[in-house]
Design an enzyme around this catalytic site. Sequence first.
Site, PDB file in Angstrom:
ATOM      1  N   GLU A 116      -9.376   4.207  -1.797  1.00 52.94           N
ATOM      2  CA  GLU A 116      -8.104   3.918  -2.433  1.00 52.94           C
ATOM      3  C   GLU A 116      -8.535   3.189  -3.736  1.00 52.94           C
ATOM      4  O   GLU A 116      -9.585   2.668  -3.987  1.00 52.94           O
ATOM      5  CB  GLU A 116      -7.147   3.197  -1.670  1.00 52.94           C
ATOM      6  CG  GLU A 116      -6.802   3.570  -0.202  1.00 52.94           C
ATOM      7  CD  GLU A 116      -5.489   3.062   0.249  1.00 52.94           C
ATOM      8  OE1 GLU A 116      -4.716   2.540  -0.667  1.00 52.94           O
ATOM      9  OE2 GLU A 116      -5.185   3.257   1.240  1.00 52.94           O
ATOM     10  N   ARG A 141      -7.231   3.801  13.843  1.00 52.64           N
ATOM     11  CA  ARG A 141      -6.286   4.844  14.197  1.00 52.64           C
ATOM     12  C   ARG A 141      -5.840   5.010  15.568  1.00 52.64           C
ATOM     13  O   ARG A 141      -4.556   5.418  15.716  1.00 52.64           O
ATOM     14  CB  ARG A 141      -7.090   6.328  13.926  1.00 52.64           C
ATOM     15  CG  ARG A 141      -7.919   6.283  12.615  1.00 52.64           C
ATOM     16  CD  ARG A 141      -6.699   6.270  11.487  1.00 52.64           C
ATOM     17  NE  ARG A 141      -7.231   6.297  10.115  1.00 52.64           N
ATOM     18  CZ  ARG A 141      -6.766   6.295   9.031  1.00 52.64           C
ATOM     19  NH1 ARG A 141      -5.367   5.811   9.064  1.00 52.64           N
ATOM     20  NH2 ARG A 141      -7.296   6.531   7.781  1.00 52.64           N
ATOM     21  N   GLN A 188      -3.112   2.619  15.195  1.00 48.55           N
ATOM     22  CA  GLN A 188      -1.693   3.074  14.485  1.00 48.55           C
ATOM     23  C   GLN A 188      -1.084   4.169  15.138  1.00 48.55           C
ATOM     24  O   GLN A 188       0.068   3.906  15.078  1.00 48.55           O
ATOM     25  CB  GLN A 188      -2.695   3.727  13.291  1.00 48.55           C
ATOM     26  CG  GLN A 188      -1.612   4.078  12.056  1.00 48.55           C
ATOM     27  CD  GLN A 188      -2.378   4.844  11.199  1.00 48.55           C
ATOM     28  OE1 GLN A 188      -3.660   4.998  10.844  1.00 48.55           O
ATOM     29  NE2 GLN A 188      -1.695   5.019   9.907  1.00 48.55           N
ATOM     30  N   GLU A 236     -10.309   3.760   4.202  1.00 45.86           N
ATOM     31  CA  GLU A 236      -9.425   4.591   3.461  1.00 45.86           C
ATOM     32  C   GLU A 236      -9.774   4.322   2.007  1.00 45.86           C
ATOM     33  O   GLU A 236      -9.888   3.290   1.566  1.00 45.86           O
ATOM     34  CB  GLU A 236      -8.205   4.337   3.521  1.00 45.86           C
ATOM     35  CG  GLU A 236      -7.478   5.012   4.833  1.00 45.86           C
ATOM     36  CD  GLU A 236      -6.106   4.881   5.139  1.00 45.86           C
ATOM     37  OE1 GLU A 236      -5.332   4.237   4.336  1.00 45.86           O
ATOM     38  OE2 GLU A 236      -5.504   5.698   5.970  1.00 45.86           O
ATOM     39  N   ASP A 291      -9.010   0.321   2.716  1.00 47.95           N
ATOM     40  CA  ASP A 291      -7.859   0.189   3.486  1.00 47.95           C
ATOM     41  C   ASP A 291      -8.179   0.495   4.904  1.00 47.95           C
ATOM     42  O   ASP A 291      -7.928   1.688   5.263  1.00 47.95           O
ATOM     43  CB  ASP A 291      -6.460   0.773   3.223  1.00 47.95           C
ATOM     44  CG  ASP A 291      -5.427   0.516   4.149  1.00 47.95           C
ATOM     45  OD1 ASP A 291      -5.382  -0.274   4.921  1.00 47.95           O
ATOM     46  OD2 ASP A 291      -4.478   1.576   4.169  1.00 47.95           O
ATOM     47  N   THR A 313      -8.851  -5.885   4.437  1.00 44.97           N
ATOM     48  CA  THR A 313      -8.700  -4.760   3.523  1.00 44.97           C
ATOM     49  C   THR A 313      -9.761  -5.441   2.530  1.00 44.97           C
ATOM     50  O   THR A 313      -9.896  -6.489   2.169  1.00 44.97           O
ATOM     51  CB  THR A 313      -7.230  -4.911   2.727  1.00 44.97           C
ATOM     52  OG1 THR A 313      -6.118  -4.685   3.461  1.00 44.97           O
ATOM     53  CG2 THR A 313      -7.326  -3.963   1.493  1.00 44.97           C
ATOM     54  N   ASP A 315       0.971  -1.139  -0.125  1.00 43.73           N
ATOM     55  CA  ASP A 315      -0.281   0.091   0.082  1.00 43.73           C
ATOM     56  C   ASP A 315       0.927   1.346  -0.013  1.00 43.73           C
ATOM     57  O   ASP A 315       1.828   1.407   0.770  1.00 43.73           O
ATOM     58  CB  ASP A 315      -0.942  -0.106   1.453  1.00 43.73           C
ATOM     59  CG  ASP A 315      -2.251   0.918   0.978  1.00 43.73           C
ATOM     60  OD1 ASP A 315      -2.307   1.267  -0.097  1.00 43.73           O
ATOM     61  OD2 ASP A 315      -2.721   1.460   2.297  1.00 43.73           O
ATOM     62  N   GLU A 363      -9.222  12.525   8.395  1.00 43.84           N
ATOM     63  CA  GLU A 363      -8.993  13.680   7.598  1.00 43.84           C
ATOM     64  C   GLU A 363     -10.232  14.597   7.762  1.00 43.84           C
ATOM     65  O   GLU A 363     -10.357  15.708   8.119  1.00 43.84           O
ATOM     66  CB  GLU A 363      -8.755  13.596   6.202  1.00 43.84           C
ATOM     67  CG  GLU A 363      -7.318  13.305   6.110  1.00 43.84           C
ATOM     68  CD  GLU A 363      -6.834  12.964   4.479  1.00 43.84           C
ATOM     69  OE1 GLU A 363      -6.956  14.013   3.695  1.00 43.84           O
ATOM     70  OE2 GLU A 363      -7.244  12.028   3.887  1.00 43.84           O
ATOM     71  N   LYS A 410      -3.758  -1.980  10.298  1.00 47.72           N
ATOM     72  CA  LYS A 410      -4.151  -2.203   8.859  1.00 47.72           C
ATOM     73  C   LYS A 410      -4.246  -3.456   8.586  1.00 47.72           C
ATOM     74  O   LYS A 410      -4.980  -3.890   7.468  1.00 47.72           O
ATOM     75  CB  LYS A 410      -2.982  -1.538   8.144  1.00 47.72           C
ATOM     76  CG  LYS A 410      -2.858  -0.209   8.223  1.00 47.72           C
ATOM     77  CD  LYS A 410      -3.781   0.802   7.537  1.00 47.72           C
ATOM     78  CE  LYS A 410      -2.981   2.445   7.661  1.00 47.72           C
ATOM     79  NZ  LYS A 410      -3.899   3.263   6.602  1.00 47.72           N
ATOM     80  N   HIS A 438      -3.525  13.821   1.239  1.00 48.77           N
ATOM     81  CA  HIS A 438      -3.653  13.130   2.376  1.00 48.77           C
ATOM     82  C   HIS A 438      -2.436  12.973   3.419  1.00 48.77           C
ATOM     83  O   HIS A 438      -2.632  13.112   4.488  1.00 48.77           O
ATOM     84  CB  HIS A 438      -4.000  11.604   1.802  1.00 48.77           C
ATOM     85  CG  HIS A 438      -4.042  10.551   2.785  1.00 48.77           C
ATOM     86  ND1 HIS A 438      -5.111  10.376   3.839  1.00 48.77           N
ATOM     87  CD2 HIS A 438      -3.069   9.464   3.128  1.00 48.77           C
ATOM     88  CE1 HIS A 438      -4.888   9.577   4.471  1.00 48.77           C
ATOM     89  NE2 HIS A 438      -3.783   8.860   4.235  1.00 48.77           N
TER      90      HIS A 438
HETATM   91 MN    MN Z   1      -3.760   3.228   2.885  1.00 47.06          MN
END
Ligand code: MN
Length: 438
Positions: free
Chosen positions: A211, A247, A250, A209, A243, A267, A137, A384, A263, A144
């Site tokens: 993507e 948080r 993370q 996420e 993804d 997925t 990834d 975000e 993560k 971002h």
């Molecule tokens: Mn990602």
Amino acid sequence: MTLNPTHDPARLSWLESAHAATTDFPLQNLPYGAFRRAVASPALLGVAIGDRILDLHAAAAAGLLPGTVAAACQQPTLNALMALGAPAWSALRARLSALLGADSCPAGALRDRVAACLVPMREVTMLLPAAIGDYTDFYASVFHATNVGAMFRPGQPLLPNYKWVPIGYHGRSSSIMVSGMLVRRPHGQTRAATEGSPAFGPSQSLDYELELGAFVGPGNQLGEPIPLASAADQLFGVVLLNDWSARDIQSWEYQPLGPFLAKNFATTISPWVVTLEALAPFRVPVFSRPAADPAPLPYLSDPGDATLGGLDLHLEAWLLTPRMRATGAPPHRLSAGNFQKMYWTLAQLLTHHASNGCNLRPGDLLGSGTVSGETKDSRGCLLELTARGTEPIHLPDGETRGFLQDGDEIILRGHAERAGARRIGLGECRGLVVPAAD
Ligand code: MN
């Protein structure tokens, strides 16, 4: 990649549902996927057309496909077809377009043989399109990277390497799932800023996420890089990719080696792989860097990639909460962005990945990184959109969300559209969050 009759927007399929203005799968798309007709029946490859699937196994067995691809079309995954390379992909696409086109396959015996290979999409279960050996990834949106960096490192949002080197990490292929599978809230180690010691428990900051995922074609031998000028021939097609990210896990684990358990628990990808050939009408120049930014190093520079390495692909993320589901309310759109805004092209990501001699193999998956633009409504994750949960989103029914709650479903969608071309879509990538295990 040049345009050919398979892209002609005037051509129609003899299959009525492929004409619908809203379909993602007109004659000009022809994406590949894997499916099963019943629980115990074998995995088959197919091509989406309108609301049907052309069963490639049956079509090959009936002698309708080019001999060079017939064996690959009778496999349970797309890996063998991906390994054949761009000329074979192009030959298959041309044949499929001819067989499904109203002009090229008039009513008669041949059309009847093709029609006998069609399966209603609603009757099948979609599977992962490929056996994904390795998954990487990236982090290719500078918007971002800047937004996230500002939250984790207010003094230095963008690290000094960002504009020189495509940043990525090796993900986990075992937990990649196809659209529609449930996503279990992960447990993990987290530490609140106000506490000294971490605790172990269900994540309280589950995020998605938005993507794009790209499937690798033939790949390269160990030790042999892939020049950027030939990288386009190594990209088979794209899917939507979510993804999922915890948080709180993370932020505690990510230094110094990057994402890990935050993560790799899930997925999700969409089931239909839209080929780069189908996307040829939507190629655009690479994102134009601010004048003060460095030019890419020579191995990441190619005139062809600069001219047509970008992709004008509109991508959206939608949320359906349990309350919205119960009241019959439609999903709420969280963001809408465009892949054209990515700082690095798919070809640059692939070339960089192989630049040290690392071998890529057919069916490997490259994630683009969260697709975010410069405006707030184009931010591709809740981290975000809600400033790390501190500015919750207000939904039309009065609910709020900082991060995802159990029962929430994230739906990713994408399409390409421009004058002079037929609109094509990526289908959907759906994932519903279920409570953490006991
Ligand atoms: Mn990602």
